[in-house]
Scaffold this active site. Structure first.
Site, PDB file in Angstrom:
ATOM      1  N   LYS A 213       0.810  -1.222   0.000  1.00 48.19           N
ATOM      2  CA  LYS A 213       0.000   0.000   0.000  1.00 48.19           C
ATOM      3  C   LYS A 213       0.838   1.264   0.000  1.00 48.19           C
ATOM      4  O   LYS A 213       0.354   2.335  -0.366  1.00 48.19           O
ATOM      5  CB  LYS A 213      -0.960   0.004   1.196  1.00 48.19           C
ATOM      6  CG  LYS A 213      -1.994  -1.091   1.080  1.00 48.19           C
ATOM      7  CD  LYS A 213      -3.285  -0.711   1.741  1.00 48.19           C
ATOM      8  CE  LYS A 213      -4.348  -1.699   1.317  1.00 48.19           C
ATOM      9  NZ  LYS A 213      -5.590  -1.588   2.023  1.00 48.19           N
TER      10      LYS A 213
ATOM     11  N   LYS B 279      -5.111 -10.780  -6.760  1.00 48.96           N
ATOM     12  CA  LYS B 279      -6.349 -11.103  -6.025  1.00 48.96           C
ATOM     13  C   LYS B 279      -7.454 -10.107  -6.395  1.00 48.96           C
ATOM     14  O   LYS B 279      -7.167  -8.954  -6.747  1.00 48.96           O
ATOM     15  CB  LYS B 279      -6.100 -11.147  -4.518  1.00 48.96           C
ATOM     16  CG  LYS B 279      -5.904  -9.820  -3.879  1.00 48.96           C
ATOM     17  CD  LYS B 279      -5.994  -9.897  -2.361  1.00 48.96           C
ATOM     18  CE  LYS B 279      -5.887  -8.479  -1.841  1.00 48.96           C
ATOM     19  NZ  LYS B 279      -6.198  -8.208  -0.516  1.00 48.96           N
TER      20      LYS B 279
ATOM     21  N   LYS C 120     -10.841  -4.494  -3.905  1.00 49.22           N
ATOM     22  CA  LYS C 120     -11.635  -3.268  -3.999  1.00 49.22           C
ATOM     23  C   LYS C 120     -10.871  -2.190  -4.760  1.00 49.22           C
ATOM     24  O   LYS C 120     -11.451  -1.355  -5.420  1.00 49.22           O
ATOM     25  CB  LYS C 120     -11.917  -2.715  -2.594  1.00 49.22           C
ATOM     26  CG  LYS C 120     -12.906  -3.507  -1.779  1.00 49.22           C
ATOM     27  CD  LYS C 120     -13.079  -2.844  -0.400  1.00 49.22           C
ATOM     28  CE  LYS C 120     -13.487  -3.863   0.639  1.00 49.22           C
ATOM     29  NZ  LYS C 120     -13.355  -3.407   2.016  1.00 49.22           N
TER      30      LYS C 120
HETATM   31  P1  TYM Z   1     -10.800  -6.134   4.080  1.00 53.78           P
HETATM   32  O1  TYM Z   1     -11.860  -5.127   4.329  1.00 53.78           O
HETATM   33  O2  TYM Z   1      -9.714  -5.786   3.120  1.00 53.78           O
HETATM   34  O3  TYM Z   1     -11.425  -7.503   3.570  1.00 53.78           O
HETATM   35  C1  TYM Z   1     -12.487  -8.135   4.269  1.00 53.78           C
HETATM   36  C2  TYM Z   1     -12.305  -9.635   4.219  1.00 53.78           C
HETATM   37  O4  TYM Z   1     -12.319 -10.101   2.867  1.00 53.78           O
HETATM   38  C3  TYM Z   1     -11.187 -10.946   2.639  1.00 53.78           C
HETATM   39  N1  TYM Z   1     -10.788 -10.806   1.223  1.00 53.78           N
HETATM   40  C4  TYM Z   1     -10.685 -11.829   0.368  1.00 53.78           C
HETATM   41  N2  TYM Z   1     -10.876 -13.156   0.536  1.00 53.78           N
HETATM   42  C5  TYM Z   1     -10.693 -13.946  -0.547  1.00 53.78           C
HETATM   43  N3  TYM Z   1     -10.335 -13.456  -1.787  1.00 53.78           N
HETATM   44  C6  TYM Z   1     -10.130 -12.132  -1.989  1.00 53.78           C
HETATM   45  N4  TYM Z   1      -9.808 -11.670  -3.172  1.00 53.78           N
HETATM   46  C7  TYM Z   1     -10.316 -11.256  -0.877  1.00 53.78           C
HETATM   47  N5  TYM Z   1     -10.202  -9.911  -0.719  1.00 53.78           N
HETATM   48  C8  TYM Z   1     -10.493  -9.656   0.580  1.00 53.78           C
HETATM   49  C9  TYM Z   1     -10.130 -10.411   3.588  1.00 53.78           C
HETATM   50  O5  TYM Z   1      -9.133 -11.380   3.838  1.00 53.78           O
HETATM   51  C10 TYM Z   1     -10.972 -10.102   4.808  1.00 53.78           C
HETATM   52  O6  TYM Z   1     -11.185 -11.275   5.569  1.00 53.78           O
HETATM   53  N6  TYM Z   1      -7.548  -5.970   7.884  1.00 53.78           N
HETATM   54  C11 TYM Z   1      -8.859  -6.469   7.497  1.00 53.78           C
HETATM   55  C12 TYM Z   1      -9.980  -5.992   8.372  1.00 53.78           C
HETATM   56  C13 TYM Z   1      -9.778  -6.220   9.831  1.00 53.78           C
HETATM   57  C14 TYM Z   1      -9.898  -7.443  10.518  1.00 53.78           C
HETATM   58  C15 TYM Z   1      -9.654  -7.148  11.874  1.00 53.78           C
HETATM   59  C16 TYM Z   1     -10.183  -8.745  10.091  1.00 53.78           C
HETATM   60  C17 TYM Z   1      -9.477  -5.268  10.768  1.00 53.78           C
HETATM   61  N7  TYM Z   1      -9.411  -5.827  11.986  1.00 53.78           N
HETATM   62  C18 TYM Z   1      -9.689  -8.150  12.844  1.00 53.78           C
HETATM   63  C19 TYM Z   1     -10.210  -9.741  11.096  1.00 53.78           C
HETATM   64  C20 TYM Z   1      -9.964  -9.446  12.430  1.00 53.78           C
HETATM   65  C21 TYM Z   1      -9.152  -6.002   6.079  1.00 53.78           C
HETATM   66  O7  TYM Z   1      -8.569  -5.079   5.611  1.00 53.78           O
HETATM   67  O8  TYM Z   1     -10.177  -6.626   5.464  1.00 53.78           O
END
Ligand code: TYM
Length: 334
Positions: free
Chosen positions: A115, A198, A201
């Protein structure tokens, strides 16, 4: 192994509508296991602001994630659904864990490397750098045992365990060490236009990403243009046919069919037939979710009530944990 007293915690950043990767990698699993365990599902708005956000849009996106949580089938009577910034203990514990973490550990986080690449390290926000400490705080505040996420979060969960262990060793047993829970297939759904990347967003090519509120025509169009591999058979081979394997993984999650069953169904048929079939099952699976999402978007008061309730429940648990943490570290007058 999951046992009855397990506690699940997971979250999503409110940075726009969720896509099929988020759904398959995370939310779908949450809905499947929510009735078995105590669950906290958070909308991590403090994580969202580690990159610039428009304030009005952030508020809108935050509520929209709540609508999505309900639309995919999370049951607010069973799960605690809440907004991270409304429970101030998350930020407080993140500070403390930031004092436990080492610069070198944070520097090795691939998400920060990725990032910060665009704008350069020097110009990246400090919040983006310390993002994993906040994520560790989210998880450790609730004595979480299981974190169901996509595999892009693996490194963050490993760091969470490391910080919890270091804290426990120094200050006495305080935190539970969480385990990651990954989908067997689908922990990383790839872009439809570039199977080496992957689904994300932030992908500039919107045609590689299926959004949860895409219209049926759009889904058809995106899938019909999805990249495939050389050869023609619909065969699951992650090494030799990564693009087809990705599409099959999506098919598997939309229908519950195994890879073998999908191969049999499309034996002797080409990629064209498979993509038509895939578009149909994606549309069919997402239709009720999209419909409910629209309904919830039209009833913000219902979302507000659920979030109020979730905030109170989460705050209660977090407050208790922080009393112990402050005591262990020696903060305040005791
Ligand atoms: P975020 O908002 O980027 O994504 C949310 C969830 O979606 C999963 N994900 C995917 N899984 C499979 N294939 C993909 N292409 C794909 N893109 C996204 C992510 O792995 C995630 O599970 N850091 C985290 C948010 C967070 C969090 C936490 C998660 C903050 N605190 C505590 C668990 C526990 C994030 O940015 O997710």
């Amino acid at each position: 192994m999951i046992v009855m007293q397990d506690l699940l915690f997971s979250g999503v950043k409110p940075t726009g509508t969720l896509h099929l990767g988020n759904y398959i990698g995370a939310l779908k699993k949450w809905t499947e296991i929510q009735h078995l365990y105590q669950c906290y599902f958070c909308i991590v708005d403090l994580h969202a602001i580690t990159v610039p956000q428009d304030p009005a849009q952030l508020r809108k996106d935050t509520l929209d994630i709540a609508a999505t949580y309900l639309a995919v089938g999370l049951d607010p009577k069973r799960c605690t659904l809440f907004i991270q910034s409304e429970v101030p203990e998350h930020a407080e514990l993140a500070w403390i864990l930031g004092c436990v973490a080492k610069m070198g550990e944070m520097e090795r986080m691939t998400q920060f490397k990725d990032k910060s690449q665009k704008g350069g390290r020097e110009r990246s926000g400090l919040g983006l750098f310390s993002y994993p400490a906040l994520m560790a705080a989210d998880i450790l505040l609730y004595d979480t045992t299981i974190v169901p996420v996509g595999d892009d979060q693996t490194q963050h969960i490993e760091l969470t365990r490391l910080l919890a262990k270091r804290f426990n060793d120094k200050f006495g047993s305080t935190f539970t060490l969480p385990e990651i829970l990954l989908q067997k297939h689908g922990a990383r759904i790839m872009s439809l236009t570039d199977p080496a990347k992957k689904m994300s967003k932030s992908d500039e090519s919107k045609s590689g990403v299926i959004m949860l509120d895409d219209e049926a025509d759009t889904i058809h169009h995106k899938i019909s243009r999805a990249v495939t591999d050389s050869g023609s058979g619909v065969v699951y081979d992650l090494e030799k046919k990564p693009a087809v394997a990705n599409l099959m993984t999506i098919y598997h999650h939309m229908t519950g069919k195994t890879m073998k069953e999908i191969e049999t169904l499309y034996a002797g048929k080409g990629y064209g037939d498979f993509k038509t079939g895939l578009a149909e099952v994606v549309i069919e699976h997402l239709a009720p979710i999209t419909k409910k999402l629209k309904e919830y978007r039209e009833h913000p008061q219902e979302l507000q009530n659920i979030l109020d309730h979730g905030r109170d429940a989460a705050h209660h648990a977090a407050r208790e944990k922080m009393k112990l943490v402050r005591d262990r570290v020696g903060l305040g007058r005791g």
